[in-house]
Design a protein around this motif. Structure first.
Motif, PDB file in Angstrom:
ATOM      1  N   THR A   1       0.750  -1.137  -0.076  1.00 31.29           N
ATOM      2  CA  THR A   1       0.028   0.008   0.057  1.00 31.29           C
ATOM      3  C   THR A   1       0.964   1.168   0.104  1.00 31.29           C
ATOM      4  OG1 THR A   1      -1.675  -1.216   1.195  1.00 31.29           O
ATOM      5  CG2 THR A   1      -1.476   1.054   1.195  1.00 31.29           C
ATOM      6  N   VAL A   2       1.937   1.345   0.825  1.00 25.66           N
ATOM      7  CA  VAL A   2       2.869   2.355   0.921  1.00 25.66           C
ATOM      8  C   VAL A   2       3.458   2.690  -0.538  1.00 25.66           C
ATOM      9  CG1 VAL A   2       4.869   3.429   2.024  1.00 25.66           C
ATOM     10  CG2 VAL A   2       3.110   2.282   3.358  1.00 25.66           C
ATOM     11  N   ILE A   3       4.214   1.597  -1.011  1.00 30.39           N
ATOM     12  CA  ILE A   3       4.603   1.735  -2.277  1.00 30.39           C
ATOM     13  C   ILE A   3       3.742   2.225  -3.504  1.00 30.39           C
ATOM     14  CG2 ILE A   3       6.053   0.378  -4.077  1.00 30.39           C
ATOM     15  CD1 ILE A   3       7.535   0.872  -1.554  1.00 30.39           C
ATOM     16  N   ILE A   4       2.541   1.554  -3.468  1.00 31.83           N
ATOM     17  CA  ILE A   4       1.613   1.944  -4.664  1.00 31.83           C
ATOM     18  C   ILE A   4       1.342   3.353  -4.475  1.00 31.83           C
ATOM     19  CG2 ILE A   4      -0.483   1.063  -3.663  1.00 31.83           C
ATOM     20  CD1 ILE A   4       0.521   0.765  -7.261  1.00 31.83           C
ATOM     21  N   CYS A   5       1.101   3.921  -3.154  1.00 38.08           N
ATOM     22  CA  CYS A   5       0.607   5.098  -2.904  1.00 38.08           C
ATOM     23  C   CYS A   5       1.767   6.162  -3.263  1.00 38.08           C
ATOM     24  CB  CYS A   5       0.307   5.397  -1.719  1.00 38.08           C
ATOM     25  SG  CYS A   5      -1.513   4.732  -1.148  1.00 38.08           S
ATOM     26  N   ALA A   6       3.032   5.859  -3.092  1.00 31.84           N
ATOM     27  CA  ALA A   6       4.261   6.589  -3.400  1.00 31.84           C
ATOM     28  C   ALA A   6       4.298   6.495  -4.886  1.00 31.84           C
ATOM     29  CB  ALA A   6       5.460   5.852  -3.002  1.00 31.84           C
ATOM     30  N   ASN A   7       3.929   5.645  -5.410  1.00 33.58           N
ATOM     31  CA  ASN A   7       4.185   5.509  -7.022  1.00 33.58           C
ATOM     32  C   ASN A   7       3.066   6.391  -7.654  1.00 33.58           C
ATOM     33  OD1 ASN A   7       2.500   3.921  -9.426  1.00 33.58           O
ATOM     34  ND2 ASN A   7       4.739   3.758  -9.848  1.00 33.58           N
ATOM     35  N   GLY A   8       1.761   6.316  -6.961  1.00 34.00           N
ATOM     36  CA  GLY A   8       0.474   7.099  -7.513  1.00 34.00           C
ATOM     37  C   GLY A   8       0.997   8.581  -7.432  1.00 34.00           C
ATOM     38  N   PHE A   9       1.755   9.169  -6.324  1.00 38.53           N
ATOM     39  CA  PHE A   9       1.787  10.151  -5.863  1.00 38.53           C
ATOM     40  C   PHE A   9       2.975  11.019  -6.743  1.00 38.53           C
ATOM     41  CE2 PHE A   9       4.312  13.670  -3.818  1.00 38.53           C
ATOM     42  CZ  PHE A   9       3.380  14.462  -3.270  1.00 38.53           C
ATOM     43  N   PHE A  10       3.929  10.328  -7.092  1.00 36.29           N
ATOM     44  CA  PHE A  10       4.938  10.780  -8.028  1.00 36.29           C
ATOM     45  C   PHE A  10       4.470  10.519  -9.485  1.00 36.29           C
ATOM     46  CE2 PHE A  10       7.936   9.539  -4.259  1.00 36.29           C
ATOM     47  CZ  PHE A  10       8.163  10.751  -4.070  1.00 36.29           C
ATOM     48  N   ALA A  11       3.740   9.613  -9.702  1.00 38.31           N
ATOM     49  CA  ALA A  11       3.252   9.751 -11.040  1.00 38.31           C
ATOM     50  C   ALA A  11       2.395  10.830 -11.304  1.00 38.31           C
ATOM     51  CB  ALA A  11       2.541   8.346 -11.381  1.00 38.31           C
ATOM     52  N   THR A  12       1.429  11.156 -10.526  1.00 36.59           N
ATOM     53  CA  THR A  12       0.498  12.349 -10.754  1.00 36.59           C
ATOM     54  C   THR A  12       1.205  13.737 -10.469  1.00 36.59           C
ATOM     55  OG1 THR A  12      -0.974  10.796  -9.965  1.00 36.59           O
ATOM     56  CG2 THR A  12      -1.792  12.893 -10.114  1.00 36.59           C
ATOM     57  N   MET A  13       2.270  13.911  -9.689  1.00 39.37           N
ATOM     58  CA  MET A  13       2.751  15.137  -9.161  1.00 39.37           C
ATOM     59  C   MET A  13       3.748  15.695 -10.587  1.00 39.37           C
ATOM     60  SD  MET A  13       4.419  17.391  -7.858  1.00 39.37           S
ATOM     61  CE  MET A  13       6.036  17.204  -7.660  1.00 39.37           C
TER      62      MET A  13
END
Length: 287
Positions: free
Chosen positions: A16-28
């Motif tokens: 969950t932490v890794i996928i959320c980090a992935n989503g954050f940086f991919a959208t930022m």
């Protein structure tokens, strides 16, 4: 130490932490709000007619053409490879935005961006393959919140840098490139799911009603090559009925997947509320 790392990687918190980090940086991506002025400005010297009539439509049609095959490929490859593909597409998109010139190069940019948006399904589907059903609501809120926060941060940061710090659009795109590169790095650390919705179902024996609902053999989730190897061990004794069924299964696998997909679509869209929600979502996205 190894057992501790293994326990962490198999818990619901780690993916969950890794996928959320992935989503954050991919959208930022702070440069995304300024795409048109960047393309029509001194960096690219394109006209507004070229941008609106020749470049931007490529993304729409690429997204439409790639969406369904990428959806099936996402399930077949079990999400993580498609997340890596999304990361590569994001990096290629912003590398071309920074250093390429001309209408054709920007059309290639839009094609890769269409690949990015088509592969977003992997981000929202991945987490359900690695966590238990009782945590679906929680992890969904985390994943969705990470992308919404990232979009807000990107928009505010981009506007502040342009309005107050007089940062050029080129450097905004450089910041976006660094962010999507971090998203690609995060995808490498995601654990590989062992199941998916259609091609790698763990509950295959319970997914189809009627005559198809039979007890699956122990190796039903293994690749066809594995099944052939196990059947060859008893070749001298002749195939048993179970082995004959196992040999026929790979040939009918794609058909069963398509049948299951059609049944799931029928069940989902038999809900009037879900149908209305989907129509409003499609209209909002298109608008």
């Amino acid at each position: 130490m190894d057992s501790w790392k293994e326990a962490i990687s198999h818990s619901w918190i780690y993916p969950t932490v890794i996928i959320c980090a992935n989503g954050f940086f991919a959208t930022m991506r702070p440069s995304e709000s300024f795409l048109t002025p960047y393309l029509t400005g001194p960096d690219k010297n394109l006209t507004i007619e070229e941008v609106t009539n020749q470049i931007l439509p490529v993304w729409t049609y690429s997204y439409l053409a790639l969406l369904f095959p990428v959806f099936l490929l996402t399930d077949y490859l079990r999400y993580k490879p498609v997340l890596l593909l999304q990361g590569i597409s994001l990096i290629v998109t912003w590398l071309l935005l920074l250093f390429a010139h001309g209408v054709l190069a920007m059309q290639v940019v839009e094609f890769f961006y269409g690949m990015v948006t088509a592969t977003e399904v992997a981000y929202y589907a991945y987490i359900y393959s690695v966590v238990s059903t009782d945590r679906y609501q929680r992890v969904t809120s985390y994943c969705r919140s990470s992308t919404l926060v990232a979009a807000t941060v990107a928009a505010v940061l981009g506007q502040l840098l342009v309005s107050l710090a007089d940062v050029s659009y080129f450097y905004l795109n450089a910041i976006s490139l660094a962010s999507v590169a971090l998203a690609f790095l995060c995808a490498f650390f995601l654990p590989m799911p062992q199941k998916s919705m259609f091609f790698h179902r763990k509950d295959a024996s319970q997914s189809l009603p009627g005559p198809d609902k039979v007890v699956a053999p122990v190796d039903s989730d293994r690749p066809s090559s594995c099944q052939e190897d196990t059947s060859s061990d008893s070749a001298g004794r002749g195939p048993t009925p179970q082995q004959q069924a196992g040999n026929a299964k790979p040939r009918n696998h794609m058909l069963r997947v398509l049948v299951q997909l059609s049944k799931d679509l029928r069940d989902c869209y038999s809900s009037r509320k879900l149908l209305y929600w989907s129509l409003w979502w499609a209209l909002a996205t298109a608008g």
